[in-house]
Design an enzyme around this catalytic site. Sequence first.
Site: not given
Length: 400
Positions: A136, A221, A250
């Site tokens: 993702f 990532d 995040k």
Amino acid sequence: MKDLQQAADNYLCPTYARYPLAVKSALGCTLYDLDGKEYLDLLSGISVCNLGHSHPEVVSAIASQAGKLIHVSNLFYQEEQVDLAKKLINTCSMNKVFFCNSGAEANEGAIKLTRRYMRKVLQQDRFEIITLSGSFHGRTLATLTATGQDKIKDGFDPLPPGFKIVPHNDAHALEQAVNEHTAAIMLEIIQGEGGIRIIDARYMEKVVQLCARHDLLLIVDEIQTGMGRTGMFWAHQHYQLNPDIITSAKALANGLPMGAVLCTDKTARAFDQGSHGTTFGGSPLACAAALKVLEIMEREGTVYRADRLGREFMAIMEGIRLNHPEKIKEVRGKGLMLGIELSFPGKNIWQALLNKGFVLNLTQETVLRLLPPLIISMEDINRFCVCLDSLLNDSTLCRN
Ligand SMILES: *Cc1c(COP(=O)(O)O)cnc(C)c1O
């Protein structure tokens, strides 16, 4: 609650399958609903509030920065950006930072940096980025194309060219996918949305080899796995790895929107003046929050703590798995990023846990995903484990 649900249906785009829970406030590891009922947060707003909710020092850093300077734009020099960049660089082997506002935007930046590095610095016709199935990487057009899950792409074609997806942990498939147009390999060390799937050490060796042999960039990532989540500051530090680009977001500012592209001096040359930008990226407000986050993490040994508690959590969960070998397939993860793979669809167990006051996520239908604040206590972890253990004895919950 019913009124709020109705109003949300009326006024918000129905993009989210929301939990039947309205959160009014939160402190530390506790969420409070509209009636004041308490929930233990084992999700941290999807690995965002890693230092817990409304951490008093972060709150006061945000409040005092808000009274001084919130935003002025990247037309100006700002101390907070430079201070934060310096501190972030010290956590890894990168040399430069580009600040933005979200994970997708960080990955979009990494993709742009890769393409421009090939075009302008190496002056080669290489643009293809290889990513892994189950990955993702975000919801913008480029990052959803990079994402290895079909459901994310449904209805959004035509998708931008230049991406190739290969099966996860399959070294042979990866090697086959590299051609003269390949520019980079982009991957998560532990797939988050993909169900807490960890990259094999042997596979990682192959990735490093291929990158060296074909002069490919390696983009890691770390949007979900970074900031201490896995018991290292960055998850790639569990391996012998020198990425060219790391993306973060995040937990970076513990709840304020913020993303970052970290890169080496070598690749950073491709982002020369005017080549990339964002209005909000690296605002003094977000930077002040992130600076405070890094200061607290260093002082409190948060990363080491995540490692230590993660090991204990994993050991307890292994015990529970042995109690229910036909119901728990596997427990995986590193640090405080855990996935409990059930051998049946987990909706009922997830709902029962929520009713008992435990907030967590169910991903890929069968994986209970745990991303608790890194400040969680062992008592709270134990409380969750005892509850899950007892719920698994109820066979009505362990089926569709
Ligand atoms: C959440 C996430 C993203 C996207 O971040 P947004 O801030 O939602 O755009 C990208 N990659 C990974 C690994 C993520 O977990």
